[in-house]
Design an enzyme around this catalytic site. Structure first.
Site, PDB file in Angstrom:
ATOM      1  CB  CYS A   1       1.714  -2.945  -4.900  1.00  0.00           C
ATOM      2  SG  CYS A   1       1.243  -2.138  -6.426  1.00  0.00           S
TER       3      CYS A   1
ATOM      4  CB  CYS B   1       1.122   0.595  -4.674  1.00  0.00           C
ATOM      5  SG  CYS B   1      -0.157  -0.545  -5.229  1.00  0.00           S
TER       6      CYS B   1
END
Length: 120
Positions: A45, A48
């Site tokens: 991600c 993230c």
């Protein structure tokens, strides 16, 4: 019996994010510390990855414990908290979940969230 570097007595400052290994481990961290910010993340991600240095900084400069749950490794745990996208940030205060946000939030907003629940 050995203890890992992430454990500590209640009130002890933990200056780096704590990787969560299980539901029981998360429960222990949440119950042992006044304020815990849980980052439900995935290695693939992009947001993230951008959030990671922010969380490392917050772990060192706030009273909150930052906990990290890899949603790919702990799908049931993520599901138990209704995680539908990553990153999802869940904030716990005094053992209870008080906030949940999906998406990367800026450092100042996260700091304000944490400070709203710390009794310093």
């Amino acid at each position: 019996m050995t203890t890992d570097g992430h454990r500590g007595s209640s009130g002890q400052s933990i200056n780096e994010p704590v990787p969560i290994e299980s539901q029981g481990h998360l429960n222990n961290v949440v119950n042992e510390h006044e304020v815990v910010l849980v980052d439900f993340y995935a290695d693939w991600c992009g947001p993230c990855q951008m959030l990671e240095p922010v969380l490392v900084g917050l772990a060192g400069e706030t009273a909150a414990v930052i906990a990290k749950v890899d949603v790919d490794e702990h799908q049931q745990l993520a599901g138990a908290y209704g995680v539908r996208g990553v990153p999802t940030l869940a904030l716990f205060a005094d053992g209870e979940q008080v906030e949940q946000h999906t998406g990367a939030l800026p450092a100042d907003r996260l700091r304000d969230l944490i400070e709203g629940y710390t009794n310093e």
